[in-house]
Design a protein around this motif. Structure first.
Motif, short mmCIF file in Angstrom:
data_model
loop_
_atom_site.label_atom_id
_atom_site.label_comp_id
_atom_site.label_asym_id
_atom_site.label_seq_id
_atom_site.Cartn_x
_atom_site.Cartn_y
_atom_site.Cartn_z
N GLY A 15 -7.57 -3.32 8.52
CA GLY A 15 -8.69 -3.83 7.93
C GLY A 15 -8.65 -3.83 6.43
O GLY A 15 -8.59 -4.85 5.54
N ALA A 16 -8.15 -2.67 5.74
CA ALA A 16 -7.86 -2.64 4.30
C ALA A 16 -6.73 -3.25 4.08
O ALA A 16 -7.07 -3.94 2.95
CB ALA A 16 -7.47 -1.07 4.37
N ALA A 17 -5.85 -3.59 4.74
CA ALA A 17 -4.71 -4.43 4.26
C ALA A 17 -5.05 -5.82 4.12
O ALA A 17 -4.82 -6.54 3.27
CB ALA A 17 -3.50 -4.31 5.26
N ARG B 167 -3.21 2.42 5.45
CA ARG B 167 -4.74 2.60 5.35
C ARG B 167 -5.45 1.63 6.33
O ARG B 167 -6.56 1.67 6.63
CB ARG B 167 -5.19 1.99 3.84
CG ARG B 167 -4.85 2.64 2.87
CD ARG B 167 -4.90 4.19 3.06
NE ARG B 167 -6.49 4.42 3.10
CZ ARG B 167 -6.99 5.25 3.78
NH1 ARG B 167 -5.99 6.31 4.47
NH2 ARG B 167 -8.09 5.49 4.19
N VAL C 93 -8.15 -6.92 3.39
CA VAL C 93 -8.99 -7.19 2.67
C VAL C 93 -8.09 -6.80 1.29
O VAL C 93 -8.61 -7.68 0.22
CB VAL C 93 -10.15 -5.85 2.36
CG1 VAL C 93 -10.97 -5.88 1.25
CG2 VAL C 93 -11.00 -6.10 3.53
N THR C 94 -7.10 -6.42 0.91
CA THR C 94 -6.28 -6.37 -0.12
C THR C 94 -5.75 -7.85 -0.32
O THR C 94 -5.77 -8.10 -1.35
CB THR C 94 -5.08 -5.18 -0.03
OG1 THR C 94 -5.46 -3.93 0.14
CG2 THR C 94 -4.14 -5.33 -1.25
N HIS D 153 0.80 -1.22 0.02
CA HIS D 153 0.14 -0.02 0.15
C HIS D 153 1.03 1.03 0.17
O HIS D 153 1.79 1.16 0.90
CB HIS D 153 -0.93 0.20 1.47
CG HIS D 153 -1.89 -0.71 1.20
ND1 HIS D 153 -3.04 -0.91 2.15
CD2 HIS D 153 -2.43 -1.66 0.27
CE1 HIS D 153 -3.96 -1.61 1.90
NE2 HIS D 153 -3.73 -2.15 0.56
N ASP E 240 -11.74 0.27 7.74
CA ASP E 240 -10.21 0.03 7.17
C ASP E 240 -9.15 -0.19 8.42
O ASP E 240 -8.17 -0.90 8.19
CB ASP E 240 -9.90 1.30 6.52
CG ASP E 240 -10.52 1.45 5.32
OD1 ASP E 240 -10.76 0.45 4.72
OD2 ASP E 240 -10.45 2.58 4.77
#
Lengths: 229, 110
Positions: free
Chosen positions: A73-75, A70, A77-78, A66, A178
């Motif tokens: 949570g965001a990581a 972020r 989902v990535t 990233h 996130d």
């Protein structure tokens, strides 16, 4: 018959000191796996400013970066997106801070592979909790109550990041938070989509620098109340 | 009696403000904040130009003083402003995350 695919997603931020050790252990455990699975390790570097990316890459993991931080949570989902691209049938998430034992991977993923559950959650309370600091135990109990009240899941360690998902869970769950609050979203999504959850005992290491703090717990509750409902 | 220079300046300022607000409300599809801003401006204008009428009106709707009614409108507008910005910021955060994710996945492919 084509081998089933298992991906291990590890989100991390400035974990340069530990990520090499975590990945080394993970590769060693996965090499010895008797489950006949094709495995991938996906490390999501969440905008780290240290050498996390380089070390993870050198260790042989698939590393996603990233450009800016972020949130966990965001990581995660990535990492899930990448796992889907790799046609993963099962996905495991674990922390990058060497808190979880790599050897517990099969204990966590087995109920999902066997079809006993759509998602398993590691529980430090079903395993050895001697090393867990008292304030963390209290914080966990409060968050367990929060999850029980809001989502109706009676768990012993609802905030544990060591989890396994099958493809159905991965495709249906919609994570919106996130930051760290995503950790409680799984209970809401499981309730909405009628997914079966199961807890499995795991071991955890603590050195005072790892894991969530009481303040994190408050943030998790607030994020879920404002965003998740 | 003709209004003094300060009142005239106030009226001009409010007229400009109303034009500005009207332009914005039309673009934004009349959201709660813009509507609040419009009502605030109109209320302020009425208070300056027709103080007796506004006093009588606020008393009729249950406020002891017209200033209280005005402050209530201002507070509501500020609340709408905060809520609107909260959701705006959240939407922006989500777009940044989507962009970061896209970049990460595309970079890895290369």
């Amino acid at each position: 018959m084509a081998k089933k695919v298992l991906s291990v997603v590890i989100p991390g931020y400035n974990e340069g000191e530990r990520i090499g050790k975590v990945l080394k252990k993970l590769f060693s455990v996965l090499e010895k796996n008797s489950l006949e699975l094709k495995t991938f390790i996906i490390m999501v570097d969440d905008g780290s400013t240290d050498n996390t990316f380089k070390i993870a890459k050198k260790a042989g993991a698939i590393v996603l970066h990233h450009p800016i931080n972020r949130g966990v949570g965001a990581a995660t989902v990535t990492g899930f997106e990448k796992a889907k691209m790799l046609d993963s049938d099962f996905v495991i998430t674990m922390d990058a801070d060497d808190q979880h034992e790599a050897k517990d991977i099969f204990a966590v993923v087995n109920p999902v592979i066997c079809g006993e559950a759509d998602c398993t959650i590691g529980s430090r309370f079903l395993g050895n909790t001697k090393t867990m600091p008292l304030f963390k135990k209290i914080g966990n109990i409060l968050l367990n109550i929060f999850v029980l009240v809001f989502y109706g899941w009676r768990g012993t360690d609802t905030m544990c990041g060591f989890r396994a998902f099958n493809r159905k869970a991965l495709d249906t769950m919609n994570f919106r938070i996130d930051r760290y609050g995503y950790i409680a979203e799984v209970y809401r999504e499981a309730k909405i989509h009628n997914l079966v959850l199961k807890e499995v005992p795991i071991e955890t290491r603590y050195d005072g620098k790892r894991g969530t703090t009481f303040l994190d717990g408050v943030k998790i509750a607030l994020e879920n109340v404002t965003r998740g409902a | 009696m003709l209004p003094n220079i300060t009142t005239i300046a106030g009226i001009i300022f409010l007229a400009v403000l109303i034009v500005f607000v009207l332009n914005n409300t039309r673009k934004r599809g009349m959201d709660a904040f813009s509507l609040g801003l419009l009502i605030t401006s109109v209320a302020l204008m009425v208070m300056i130009v027709l103080p007796e009428v506004s006093k009588q009106f606020t008393e009729t709707i249950g406020f002891a003083r017209q200033e209280f009614a005005f402050l209530s409108i201002v507070a509501l507008t500020a609340l709408f402003f905060s809520i609107k910005n909260f959701f705006k910021a959240r939407a922006l955060e989500s777009s940044i995350t989507v962009l970061a994710r896209k970049t990460a996945l595309e970079k890895e492919k290369k």
